[in-house]
Design a protein around this motif. Structure first.
Motif, PDB file in Angstrom:
ATOM      1  N   TYR A 212     -18.977   2.652  -8.228  1.00 14.26           N
ATOM      2  CA  TYR A 212     -18.794   1.524  -7.311  1.00 14.26           C
ATOM      3  C   TYR A 212     -17.331   1.386  -6.921  1.00 14.26           C
ATOM      4  N   LEU A 213     -16.431   1.464  -7.900  1.00 12.70           N
ATOM      5  CA  LEU A 213     -15.009   1.338  -7.606  1.00 12.70           C
ATOM      6  C   LEU A 213     -14.503   2.513  -6.774  1.00 12.70           C
ATOM      7  N   LEU A 214     -14.994   3.710  -7.080  1.00 14.56           N
ATOM      8  CA  LEU A 214     -14.456   4.917  -6.436  1.00 14.56           C
ATOM      9  C   LEU A 214     -14.999   5.121  -5.036  1.00 14.56           C
ATOM     10  N   ILE A 215     -16.309   4.934  -4.830  1.00 11.32           N
ATOM     11  CA  ILE A 215     -16.901   5.241  -3.523  1.00 11.32           C
ATOM     12  C   ILE A 215     -17.735   4.092  -2.966  1.00 11.32           C
ATOM     13  N   ASN A 216     -17.643   2.907  -3.585  1.00 13.46           N
ATOM     14  CA  ASN A 216     -18.366   1.726  -3.134  1.00 13.46           C
ATOM     15  C   ASN A 216     -19.882   1.912  -3.237  1.00 13.46           C
ATOM     16  N   ALA A 217     -20.346   2.645  -4.234  1.00 13.80           N
ATOM     17  CA  ALA A 217     -21.780   2.839  -4.443  1.00 13.80           C
ATOM     18  C   ALA A 217     -22.455   1.489  -4.688  1.00 13.80           C
ATOM     19  N   THR A 218     -23.632   1.298  -4.144  1.00 20.35           N
ATOM     20  CA  THR A 218     -24.452   0.075  -4.153  1.00 20.35           C
ATOM     21  C   THR A 218     -23.827  -1.044  -3.326  1.00 20.35           C
ATOM     22  N   GLY A 219     -22.706  -0.765  -2.654  1.00 19.10           N
ATOM     23  CA  GLY A 219     -22.093  -1.761  -1.780  1.00 19.10           C
ATOM     24  C   GLY A 219     -22.548  -1.576  -0.345  1.00 19.10           C
ATOM     25  N   GLN A 220     -21.920  -2.309   0.573  1.00 19.21           N
ATOM     26  CA  GLN A 220     -22.258  -2.184   1.985  1.00 19.21           C
ATOM     27  C   GLN A 220     -21.837  -0.817   2.519  1.00 19.21           C
ATOM     28  N   SER A 221     -22.603  -0.319   3.479  1.00 17.30           N
ATOM     29  CA  SER A 221     -22.207   0.920   4.156  1.00 17.30           C
ATOM     30  C   SER A 221     -21.250   0.569   5.290  1.00 17.30           C
ATOM     31  N   TYR A 222     -20.209   1.351   5.429  1.00 15.15           N
ATOM     32  CA  TYR A 222     -19.223   1.139   6.492  1.00 15.15           C
ATOM     33  C   TYR A 222     -19.171   2.392   7.356  1.00 15.15           C
ATOM     34  N   GLU A 223     -19.658   2.272   8.584  1.00 12.80           N
ATOM     35  CA  GLU A 223     -19.696   3.421   9.482  1.00 12.80           C
ATOM     36  C   GLU A 223     -18.279   3.895   9.809  1.00 12.80           C
ATOM     37  N   GLY A 224     -18.093   5.219   9.819  1.00 13.11           N
ATOM     38  CA  GLY A 224     -16.810   5.795  10.192  1.00 13.11           C
ATOM     39  C   GLY A 224     -15.837   5.962   9.045  1.00 13.11           C
ATOM     40  N   TYR A 225     -16.244   5.617   7.828  1.00 13.28           N
ATOM     41  CA  TYR A 225     -15.373   5.750   6.663  1.00 13.28           C
ATOM     42  C   TYR A 225     -15.984   6.738   5.670  1.00 13.28           C
ATOM     43  N   THR A 234      -8.304   2.481  -2.384  1.00 13.29           N
ATOM     44  CA  THR A 234      -7.696   2.811  -1.095  1.00 13.29           C
ATOM     45  C   THR A 234      -7.229   1.539  -0.399  1.00 13.29           C
ATOM     46  N   PRO A 235      -5.915   1.368  -0.195  1.00 13.39           N
ATOM     47  CA  PRO A 235      -5.417   0.117   0.410  1.00 13.39           C
ATOM     48  C   PRO A 235      -5.976  -0.172   1.791  1.00 13.39           C
ATOM     49  N   SER A 236      -6.337   0.879   2.552  1.00  7.81           N
ATOM     50  CA  SER A 236      -6.860   0.687   3.904  1.00  7.81           C
ATOM     51  C   SER A 236      -8.379   0.605   3.944  1.00  7.81           C
ATOM     52  N   SER A 237      -9.021   0.479   2.792  1.00 12.62           N
ATOM     53  CA  SER A 237     -10.476   0.391   2.727  1.00 12.62           C
ATOM     54  C   SER A 237     -10.981  -0.805   3.529  1.00 12.62           C
ATOM     55  N   PRO A 238     -12.128  -0.667   4.213  1.00 10.70           N
ATOM     56  CA  PRO A 238     -12.692  -1.803   4.963  1.00 10.70           C
ATOM     57  C   PRO A 238     -13.173  -2.931   4.057  1.00 10.70           C
ATOM     58  N   VAL A 239     -13.204  -2.685   2.769  1.00 10.26           N
ATOM     59  CA  VAL A 239     -13.575  -3.733   1.817  1.00 10.26           C
ATOM     60  C   VAL A 239     -12.544  -4.852   1.831  1.00 10.26           C
ATOM     61  N   PHE A 240     -11.273  -4.514   2.196  1.00  7.76           N
ATOM     62  CA  PHE A 240     -10.177  -5.475   2.091  1.00  7.76           C
ATOM     63  C   PHE A 240      -9.636  -5.870   3.456  1.00  7.76           C
ATOM     64  N   ASP A 241      -8.939  -7.005   3.479  1.00  8.65           N
ATOM     65  CA  ASP A 241      -8.233  -7.437   4.682  1.00  8.65           C
ATOM     66  C   ASP A 241      -6.877  -6.726   4.753  1.00  8.65           C
ATOM     67  N   LYS A 242      -6.342  -6.624   5.935  1.00  7.60           N
ATOM     68  CA  LYS A 242      -5.088  -5.880   6.119  1.00  7.60           C
ATOM     69  C   LYS A 242      -3.933  -6.491   5.334  1.00  7.60           C
ATOM     70  N   ASN A 243      -3.916  -7.810   5.211  1.00 10.99           N
ATOM     71  CA  ASN A 243      -2.802  -8.453   4.497  1.00 10.99           C
ATOM     72  C   ASN A 243      -2.892  -8.295   2.984  1.00 10.99           C
ATOM     73  N   GLN A 244      -3.905  -7.604   2.496  1.00  7.77           N
ATOM     74  CA  GLN A 244      -4.075  -7.383   1.060  1.00  7.77           C
ATOM     75  C   GLN A 244      -3.605  -5.988   0.630  1.00  7.77           C
ATOM     76  N   TRP A 245      -3.011  -5.239   1.555  1.00  8.00           N
ATOM     77  CA  TRP A 245      -2.653  -3.832   1.335  1.00  8.00           C
ATOM     78  C   TRP A 245      -1.802  -3.643   0.079  1.00  8.00           C
ATOM     79  N   TRP A 246      -0.719  -4.413  -0.042  1.00  9.55           N
ATOM     80  CA  TRP A 246       0.203  -4.208  -1.172  1.00  9.55           C
ATOM     81  C   TRP A 246      -0.400  -4.664  -2.501  1.00  9.55           C
TER      82      TRP A 246
END
Length: 415
Positions: A212-225, A234-246
């Motif tokens: 789950y942590l590594l590839i978001n298994a059992t989570g939502q599917s995100y097209e294009g990722y 991954t800081p740019s993961s669609p799971v997070f908002d842009k302001n959460q990068w750091w």
């Protein structure tokens, strides 16, 4: 009544249908709750929200001291176990005792995980900076990216039971299950054998958290990722908002520091000490987390909702309290026994949760879910019965209940 919208100063507010019913996996009538979150919150005594930093810290100290004592006793006495003339028996007994030591340490290790989880919700103390430092240290030690988990877990709480917005343990719909199987309809799919169910169960328990942590298994599917592109690391993961990068970067730094510490542990004290005192307890923590969270959100009596019928109050009620006896109450900090309350108000500290749970049960009535059967039996039952969700095209209007192809339970899926 169908779903409607009302205008409120130029915006539209979703009004879900009332008096909805459907049939659960057992064949019983399921009534969709119509009470509001305001009804729930008004029932909770105000003092239940009070948090004490010192009281919370004493649980952290207690769990660390318990793990240290277990380790000391094990390393002090297990090597001395010897049966004269029976070397193989001595080796087997010592191995069993080492395994027992790692199991006990894993129990308190999961207790620490739960306390870090409290930090992420702000239930640990009134000081969020302290919460984040304590949570970051504890979760990093257990190879969980603290801020990454905190952010995705908050989204899970905001959309529990929502088929397209929840973050974990997203069930297949009937259509998705059929497509995954390669058949044209449910009735063509062969029953899963108990051996196959057991194999899936073992993989879920041992590797579920890390996949789950590594590839978001059992989570939502995100097209294009890619799978790694939607990772919690991954800081740019669609799971997070842009302001959460750091913050995601800081989480990754915590993991790297933990691995560095474990490697130094191995170099100084040897492989055996690292294996017994960290790696095997860590494996147990991974197991307990999946074991507990899966059973908190999966049950033959429990719904999921499409967007048209989902509300926060309904989603939070789509969880279940279970009972794990002394371990659940005193080592796992009541996370199993008071999880329904936790989804309504996650900032209430665990040591006030029983009183608050009793209060909201008065409002929830028949919609409160509790199962007191053996949780290992529940795990097997849910694995066999809860394979996908469907609304059966009846009047439930998007209230999705679990179904299966195994013929387990009186309700069989329709084509």
């Amino acid at each position: 009544m169908s779903t409607t919208t009302l205008s409120n100063r130029g915006t539209k507010e979703k009004i879900p249908s009332k008096n909805l019913t459907t049939i659960d996996t057992y064949g019983n009538t399921f009534k969709v709750p119509d009470y509001t979150i305001k009804d729930i919150l008004s029932a909770i005594p105000k003092h239940c929200y009070e948090r004490s930093l010192l009281y919370s810290l004493h649980f952290v100290a207690r769990d660390i001291i318990a793990m240290s004592i277990i380790s000391y006793v094990g390393h002090r006495f297990i090597p001395q176990v010897e049966f004269a003339g029976y070397e193989q028996l001595s080796t087997l007994v010592r191995g069993a005792l080492w395994f027992g030591q790692s199991y006990l340490m894993g129990l308190f290790g999961f207790g620490l995980w739960i306390l870090a989880h409290e930090c992420g919700h702000g239930a640990f103390s009134d000081y969020q900076n302290v919460n984040d430092v304590v949570g970051w240290v504890l979760h990093s030690y257990l190879i969980v990216p603290y801020f990454s988990w905190k952010f995705s877990h908050a989204k899970h709480h905001k959309a529990t039971g929502h088929l397209t917005k929840d973050m974990v343990f997203i069930p297949y719909t009937k259509e998705e299950f059929v497509e995954k199987s390669g058949f044209d309809k449910v009735s063509d799919i062969m029953e899963d054998s108990p051996i196959w169910s057991f194999t899936v169960l073992v993989f879920q328990q041992l590797a579920g958290l890390q996949t789950y942590l590594l590839i978001n298994a059992t989570g939502q599917s995100y097209e294009g990722y890619s799978k790694i592109g939607k990772s919690h690391y991954t800081p740019s993961s669609p799971v997070f908002d842009k302001n959460q990068w750091w913050y995601i970067v800081l989480s990754d730094i915590g993991i790297l520091l933990a691995f560095t510490g474990v490697y130094q542990w191995y170099k100084i004290f040897g492989f055996h000490a690292m294996l017994i005192n960290w790696f095997l307890p860590w494996c147990w923590v991974n197991h307990w987390l999946v074991f507990v969270t899966f059973l908190q959100h999966t049950d033959p009596t429990m719904p999921h909702y499409r967007d048209s019928e989902w509300t926060f109050a309904r989603g939070a009620a789509a969880t279940i309290d279970r009972d794990y006896g002394f371990i659940g109450q005193h080592i796992f900090h009541d996370i199993i026994e008071t999880h329904v309350l936790h989804h309504y108000v996650s900032r209430i500290p665990f040591y006030n949760a029983r009183e608050a749970s009793a209060a909201i049960r008065e409002v929830m009535g028949e919609h409160y879910r509790y199962e007191g059967e053996n949780m290992w039996f529940s795990l097997w039952k849910c694995m066999r019965m809860c394979q996908f969700v469907d609304d059966d095209k009846d009047d439930s209007k998007g209230v999705m209940m679990f179904r299966n192809v195994n013929g387990v339970g009186p309700v069989k899926p329709k084509d």
